[in-house]
Design an enzyme around this catalytic site. Sequence first.
Site, mmCIF file in Angstrom:
data_model
loop_
_atom_site.group_PDB
_atom_site.id
_atom_site.type_symbol
_atom_site.label_atom_id
_atom_site.label_comp_id
_atom_site.label_asym_id
_atom_site.label_seq_id
_atom_site.Cartn_x
_atom_site.Cartn_y
_atom_site.Cartn_z
ATOM 1 N N LYS A 169 0.829 -1.203 0.000
ATOM 2 C CA LYS A 169 0.000 0.000 0.000
ATOM 3 C C LYS A 169 0.865 1.255 0.000
ATOM 4 O O LYS A 169 0.573 2.234 -0.705
ATOM 5 C CB LYS A 169 -0.942 0.015 1.212
ATOM 6 C CG LYS A 169 -1.850 1.230 1.251
ATOM 7 C CD LYS A 169 -2.677 1.294 2.529
ATOM 8 C CE LYS A 169 -3.798 0.300 2.515
ATOM 9 N NZ LYS A 169 -4.746 0.517 3.668
ATOM 10 N N GLU A 225 -12.906 10.566 15.534
ATOM 11 C CA GLU A 225 -13.188 11.163 14.227
ATOM 12 C C GLU A 225 -14.679 11.053 13.927
ATOM 13 O O GLU A 225 -15.362 10.148 14.405
ATOM 14 C CB GLU A 225 -12.360 10.491 13.137
ATOM 15 C CG GLU A 225 -12.497 8.977 13.034
ATOM 16 C CD GLU A 225 -13.705 8.535 12.239
ATOM 17 O OE1 GLU A 225 -14.232 9.354 11.459
ATOM 18 O OE2 GLU A 225 -14.130 7.383 12.394
ATOM 19 N N GLU A 241 -17.898 9.201 4.752
ATOM 20 C CA GLU A 241 -17.310 8.810 3.478
ATOM 21 C C GLU A 241 -18.029 9.547 2.350
ATOM 22 O O GLU A 241 -19.241 9.669 2.337
ATOM 23 C CB GLU A 241 -17.412 7.302 3.287
ATOM 24 C CG GLU A 241 -16.576 6.530 4.288
ATOM 25 C CD GLU A 241 -16.525 5.047 3.993
ATOM 26 O OE1 GLU A 241 -16.533 4.685 2.801
ATOM 27 O OE2 GLU A 241 -16.477 4.260 4.954
ATOM 28 N N ASN A 279 -22.833 8.047 16.790
ATOM 29 C CA ASN A 279 -23.210 7.140 15.708
ATOM 30 C C ASN A 279 -24.484 6.368 16.019
ATOM 31 O O ASN A 279 -25.308 6.126 15.133
ATOM 32 C CB ASN A 279 -22.057 6.179 15.405
ATOM 33 C CG ASN A 279 -21.010 6.798 14.507
ATOM 34 O OD1 ASN A 279 -21.149 7.938 14.057
ATOM 35 N ND2 ASN A 279 -19.933 6.078 14.240
ATOM 36 N N GLY A 316 -35.210 5.016 3.311
ATOM 37 C CA GLY A 316 -34.582 4.217 2.279
ATOM 38 C C GLY A 316 -34.516 2.761 2.673
ATOM 39 O O GLY A 316 -35.426 2.233 3.326
ATOM 40 N N CYS A 356 -18.979 2.012 9.724
ATOM 41 C CA CYS A 356 -19.117 2.630 11.045
ATOM 42 C C CYS A 356 -20.409 2.263 11.761
ATOM 43 O O CYS A 356 -20.377 1.657 12.834
ATOM 44 C CB CYS A 356 -19.011 4.152 10.922
ATOM 45 S SG CYS A 356 -17.368 4.726 10.459
ATOM 46 N N LYS A 375 -20.966 -1.507 12.740
ATOM 47 C CA LYS A 375 -19.959 -1.933 13.712
ATOM 48 C C LYS A 375 -20.139 -1.238 15.053
ATOM 49 O O LYS A 375 -20.090 -1.875 16.121
ATOM 50 C CB LYS A 375 -18.564 -1.651 13.152
ATOM 51 C CG LYS A 375 -17.412 -1.936 14.100
ATOM 52 C CD LYS A 375 -16.068 -1.766 13.418
ATOM 53 C CE LYS A 375 -15.767 -0.315 13.087
ATOM 54 N NZ LYS A 375 -15.450 0.483 14.291
ATOM 55 N N ARG A 401 -18.731 -2.237 2.464
ATOM 56 C CA ARG A 401 -18.868 -2.956 3.727
ATOM 57 C C ARG A 401 -20.262 -2.754 4.312
ATOM 58 O O ARG A 401 -20.732 -1.643 4.450
ATOM 59 C CB ARG A 401 -17.802 -2.478 4.730
ATOM 60 C CG ARG A 401 -16.404 -2.968 4.409
ATOM 61 C CD ARG A 401 -15.358 -2.352 5.305
ATOM 62 N NE ARG A 401 -15.164 -0.930 5.003
ATOM 63 C CZ ARG A 401 -14.279 -0.155 5.638
ATOM 64 N NH1 ARG A 401 -13.530 -0.664 6.600
ATOM 65 N NH2 ARG A 401 -14.156 1.115 5.301
#
Length: 449
Positions: A35, A149, A153, A206, A251, A258, A261, A325
């Site tokens: 990477k 954080e 995305e 979250n 939806g 995130c 999990k 994911r």
Amino acid sequence: MKLTFIGTGYVGLVSGVCFAEIGNEVTCLDKDLAKIARLNGGEVPIYEPGLGELIEKNRAQGRLRFTGELSSSIRSAEVIFICVGTPPLPNGEANLAFIEQVAQDIALEMDGYKIIATKSTVPVGTNDKIREIVSQLTRHPFDVVSVPEFLREGSAIADTLHPDRIIIGADSPAAAEKLAELHRPLTERIMTTDVRSAEMIKYASNAFLATKISFINEIANICEKVGADVTDVAKGMGHDRRIGPSFLQAGIGYGGSCFPKDTNALIQIAGNVDYEFKLLKSVVEVNQGQRFNVMTKLRHTLGELGGKRIGIWGLAFKPDTDDVRESPALDIVGALLAEGAEVQAYDPVATANFRAIFGQEGEVRWCETPFEAAQDADALCLLTDWSEFKALSLPDVQALMKQNILIDGRNVYTSEQVNEADLRYYSVGRPHVGSLSQFASEPAAFYGR
């Protein structure tokens, strides 16, 4: 400041690049040398709008470097950010193996005072564990702080450079001030708290956003039964300042790295202290079921799905990312194949990642354009609200299809767009969008799960 970000995944890479952009000297460190070679060769391993240009700019100006060399990266840094993954274990708890390994690596390479800042999402008490590991392996002074954080995305650069708030969890006032100084060019909305509260703020944030999504999806299911329009309901709710309009878009549910999990991890955190988080368990259950409403509508319109050709638009869990994911498309495509349907799928950027995770090679036709996915389809399912799909002419799409069924899992199209084509159109919680006469003939029991 001289900063090192350990881990060049989504959080570490975007954060490191953005802190270089505001003038810091940044090293991005990763043990994955392949990477690192790709990054040094100008290749960006994730899809994030604008990221490649920022990497090129800051490397050229000497503020950003990528390396796999541990010792110099640790010793040269004033602040070391931990940005490695915390993937879920089978029971939902966060796997802290990478965190613990990084803590050991830092301790063994320290040559003086360091601030160790955790950006990875970790259970409450993890930073105390980091402090314990480091203190056992070094005599050099250090502080451990939590700086969670809150990136989305697809808009991660804007979220980093223009954050809603910065949370700094620290026991040391000096370390807290150092982190505040680092973040002040981004915002003055900086909150300092104790370490455990900072860890909890990330999970709680979250979990609350996931709750809003599942709530509006439940309202959408009721709207389908009673003939109300969830978009108007959400708009009316959102005008209340106590509620707000964000995350009230009905939806097929949330996905990504995130929310799934972190909600499961918080349920486990609660369980570990003998508390049953009933509300959050329901949020997870609702979200998992919501995606299968697509299957219910397909069965209603087509009957048996064996041998039917189903076009899929969108494989990423959200637009402007190649992340698949926990994408609802994984479950939906899997369910279609299990019932014997033929699937032809298209996504602007996420197809390769989807194929790598999905694994059932040869069972899906991977398309190069949205029109190819619609060709001769008995039904078309929109699963990701890419702007590309919003701009398509529905009459042109319909002309390619074998049957005229469009299931819009993200409420992309307006009534005016739908009425331009002769489509049997099904959205989420909007039973009157499209032709009113079309819906008058549908059985009421069809709507909902």
